[in-house]
Design an enzyme around this catalytic site. Sequence first.
Site, PDB file in Angstrom:
ATOM      1  CG  ASP A  51       9.081  -0.034   6.476  1.00  0.00           C
ATOM      2  OD1 ASP A  51       8.134  -0.197   5.690  1.00  0.00           O
ATOM      3  OD2 ASP A  51       9.452  -0.902   7.314  1.00  0.00           O
ATOM      4  CB  CYS A  75      -7.701  -7.712   1.850  1.00  0.00           C
ATOM      5  SG  CYS A  75      -6.487  -6.389   1.766  1.00  0.00           S
ATOM      6  CB  THR A 102      -4.314  -4.544  10.199  1.00  0.00           C
ATOM      7  OG1 THR A 102      -4.699  -4.326   8.836  1.00  0.00           O
ATOM      8  CG2 THR A 102      -4.075  -3.204  10.850  1.00  0.00           C
ATOM      9  CB  VAL A 121      -0.946  -0.014   1.224  1.00  0.00           C
ATOM     10  CG1 VAL A 121      -1.586   1.341   1.437  1.00  0.00           C
ATOM     11  CG2 VAL A 121      -2.016  -1.074   1.037  1.00  0.00           C
ATOM     12  NE  ARG A 176       1.054  -9.697   2.351  1.00  0.00           N
ATOM     13  CZ  ARG A 176       0.887  -8.386   2.482  1.00  0.00           C
ATOM     14  NH1 ARG A 176       1.035  -7.811   3.652  1.00  0.00           N
ATOM     15  NH2 ARG A 176       0.566  -7.643   1.449  1.00  0.00           N
TER      16      ARG A 176
HETATM   17  N1  LIG Z   1      -1.896  -5.244   0.099  1.00  0.00           N
HETATM   18  C1  LIG Z   1      -3.102  -4.917  -0.284  1.00  0.00           C
HETATM   19  O1  LIG Z   1      -3.522  -5.259  -1.382  1.00  0.00           O
HETATM   20  C2  LIG Z   1      -4.014  -4.083   0.586  1.00  0.00           C
HETATM   21  C3  LIG Z   1      -5.186  -3.551   0.013  1.00  0.00           C
HETATM   22  C4  LIG Z   1      -6.017  -2.766   0.805  1.00  0.00           C
HETATM   23  C5  LIG Z   1      -5.703  -2.558   2.144  1.00  0.00           C
HETATM   24  N2  LIG Z   1      -4.572  -3.112   2.674  1.00  0.00           N
HETATM   25  C6  LIG Z   1      -4.279  -2.818   4.075  1.00  0.00           C
HETATM   26  O2  LIG Z   1      -3.211  -1.878   4.122  1.00  0.00           O
HETATM   27  C7  LIG Z   1      -2.377  -2.128   5.254  1.00  0.00           C
HETATM   28  C8  LIG Z   1      -0.929  -2.335   4.811  1.00  0.00           C
HETATM   29  O3  LIG Z   1      -0.867  -3.514   4.013  1.00  0.00           O
HETATM   30  P1  LIG Z   1       0.372  -3.834   3.059  1.00  0.00           P
HETATM   31  O4  LIG Z   1      -0.092  -4.945   2.188  1.00  0.00           O
HETATM   32  O5  LIG Z   1       0.917  -2.607   2.435  1.00  0.00           O
HETATM   33  O6  LIG Z   1       1.427  -4.385   4.139  1.00  0.00           O
HETATM   34  P2  LIG Z   1       2.954  -4.783   3.859  1.00  0.00           P
HETATM   35  O7  LIG Z   1       3.252  -5.890   4.807  1.00  0.00           O
HETATM   36  O8  LIG Z   1       3.189  -4.984   2.399  1.00  0.00           O
HETATM   37  O9  LIG Z   1       3.788  -3.509   4.287  1.00  0.00           O
HETATM   38  C9  LIG Z   1       3.754  -2.918   5.500  1.00  0.00           C
HETATM   39  C10 LIG Z   1       5.067  -2.191   5.782  1.00  0.00           C
HETATM   40  O10 LIG Z   1       4.914  -1.590   7.052  1.00  0.00           O
HETATM   41  C11 LIG Z   1       6.157  -1.692   7.728  1.00  0.00           C
HETATM   42  N3  LIG Z   1       5.943  -1.525   9.154  1.00  0.00           N
HETATM   43  C12 LIG Z   1       5.495  -2.421  10.073  1.00  0.00           C
HETATM   44  N4  LIG Z   1       5.418  -1.856  11.275  1.00  0.00           N
HETATM   45  C13 LIG Z   1       5.820  -0.569  11.137  1.00  0.00           C
HETATM   46  C14 LIG Z   1       5.962   0.513  12.032  1.00  0.00           C
HETATM   47  N5  LIG Z   1       5.661   0.385  13.317  1.00  0.00           N
HETATM   48  N6  LIG Z   1       6.414   1.680  11.554  1.00  0.00           N
HETATM   49  C15 LIG Z   1       6.732   1.824  10.256  1.00  0.00           C
HETATM   50  N7  LIG Z   1       6.618   0.830   9.360  1.00  0.00           N
HETATM   51  C16 LIG Z   1       6.164  -0.347   9.793  1.00  0.00           C
HETATM   52  C17 LIG Z   1       6.680  -3.053   7.329  1.00  0.00           C
HETATM   53  O11 LIG Z   1       8.077  -3.148   7.549  1.00  0.00           O
HETATM   54  C18 LIG Z   1       6.283  -3.112   5.852  1.00  0.00           C
HETATM   55  O12 LIG Z   1       7.307  -2.603   5.017  1.00  0.00           O
HETATM   56  C19 LIG Z   1      -2.995  -3.331   5.962  1.00  0.00           C
HETATM   57  O13 LIG Z   1      -3.871  -2.888   6.944  1.00  0.00           O
HETATM   58  C20 LIG Z   1      -3.785  -4.013   4.850  1.00  0.00           C
HETATM   59  O14 LIG Z   1      -4.850  -4.784   5.356  1.00  0.00           O
HETATM   60  C21 LIG Z   1      -3.714  -3.847   1.912  1.00  0.00           C
END
Ligand SMILES: NC(=O)c1ccc[n+]([C@@H]2O[C@H](COP(=O)([O-])OP(=O)(O)OC[C@H]3O[C@@H](n4cnc5c(N)ncnc54)[C@H](O)[C@@H]3O)[C@@H](O)[C@H]2O)c1
Length: 411
Positions: free
Chosen positions: A33, A262, A87, A14, A329
């Site tokens: 990050d 998700c 999350t 995201v 995932r």
């Molecule tokens: N991937 C998708 O397609 C998608 C779509 C819609 C919503 N979401 C939601 O968006 C959110 C993020 O998902 P994602 O897929 O991008 O996750 P991801 O795992 O790809 O990336 C998350 C990043 O956050 C970093 N991180 C973790 N803890 C941290 C902190 N305390 N401070 C700073 N950085 C930190 C991690 O190192 C990682 O690089 C989630 O809630 C997910 O449900 C994801």
Amino acid sequence: MLPRNVGIIGLGYVGLSLVKSLCDKGYRVLGVDIDSERVEELVGSKSPNESISSSDLKRFIGADLFHATTDPTLLKDIDTVIIAVPTPLSEDGEADYKFLVNACDLISSHLKADALLINESTSHPGTLRDLIAPIVIKSRGDRAKDIKFACSPERVNPGDVVFSHGNTPRVVSGLDNHAKERVRDFYADFVDHIFVASTPEVAEMSKLLENSFRLVNISFINEINDYCVSQGIPVREVIQAASTKPFGFMPFLPGPGVGGHCIPVDPAYLLQDAAEKGKALPLLEKALQSNRSRSSQITSFLKTELGSLKGKKVLIEGVTYKPNVTDTRETPAEPLLESLTAEGAQVHWHDSLVQNWNKSESSRVSDNKWDITLVLVLHEDSDVSELIRHSELIFDFTGKLPIDSGKVRLI
Ligand SMILES: NC(=O)c1ccc[n+]([C@@H]2O[C@H](COP(=O)([O-])OP(=O)(O)OC[C@H]3O[C@@H](n4cnc5c(N)ncnc54)[C@H](O)[C@@H]3O)[C@@H](O)[C@H]2O)c1
């Protein structure tokens, strides 16, 4: 023109898709990050996933539009800060807010006095009001009074070539009217259509509704699929036929169970929240259970059809959770591999986009003559004829393989 500064906390699927959209629009983006390896990669213009290309990263870094760091103190001059951290579910299947809580702890004291803080991470209704804002307010004391709290649940669909941030409508809201106006104006600059929800709870709940709706319907169509298979009725043609109704029907396709970060996860957040509030959501609960038991349903089906699976050489084709992404995932390949292995099958996997997964390497399709190949996912570059050549029997979950080879069965 003043630099339009945005901070993004969490540089994953995201976060990096936002970097791409915002930098393309001329925003200067600071990405924070906690994963120093990830940050190092990004600083070296190496993209970790398909949300952004390495060449785009290089271009944005070269133009001084993007800077990745582990240092949250650099947020002190940033106007708008977006949280996009995971999350996920914990080991015991519970909503796991530790990343979100940690992210709030990390940045709270470094925010600009009048920063707009937006949560994009998926979470239960009430998260902005009852979890995020209190952490920031507690940490900053008097310095919290001008911070504006907002949310905009992310809807990005990685790998989608039609829908991007610009043409996917946004649902936004804030804890007060000023926050609502600011969050609306922020997204309106790069998103065509904004829906301003009356409360953050409406916005947060809308995201859980969207993905719960999909989970229930996917679980339902899998159930219908299994019935149709048992009756020799081609389910995809049934869906095609039903889809000719111009109102009141929306097609969902059967498969090996739904994966990703998700659809199998967000409903668990909703169920937990409901349970904590003394409410039951039995239909959703059933859909989640049905998705979780999909692998054992498939293994039982194979045993009924083929007898013992002991010693059978099985290839699982496609271990990402959907086509044309590298994300594994919550992939349905994992429980399926476990369940087939428990029956004594020799299970290997192949994926043209994934080299290492589940502590093993992708096999070559040509390594073996597979007794059974289970096609879970096909990418654009998947070699279907090679799969057919090297398999005795193929069960196709994608509906994309030619059935005239005599080896392919739809499942
Ligand atoms: N991937 C998708 O397609 C998608 C779509 C819609 C919503 N979401 C939601 O968006 C959110 C993020 O998902 P994602 O897929 O991008 O996750 P991801 O795992 O790809 O990336 C998350 C990043 O956050 C970093 N991180 C973790 N803890 C941290 C902190 N305390 N401070 C700073 N950085 C930190 C991690 O190192 C990682 O690089 C989630 O809630 C997910 O449900 C994801």
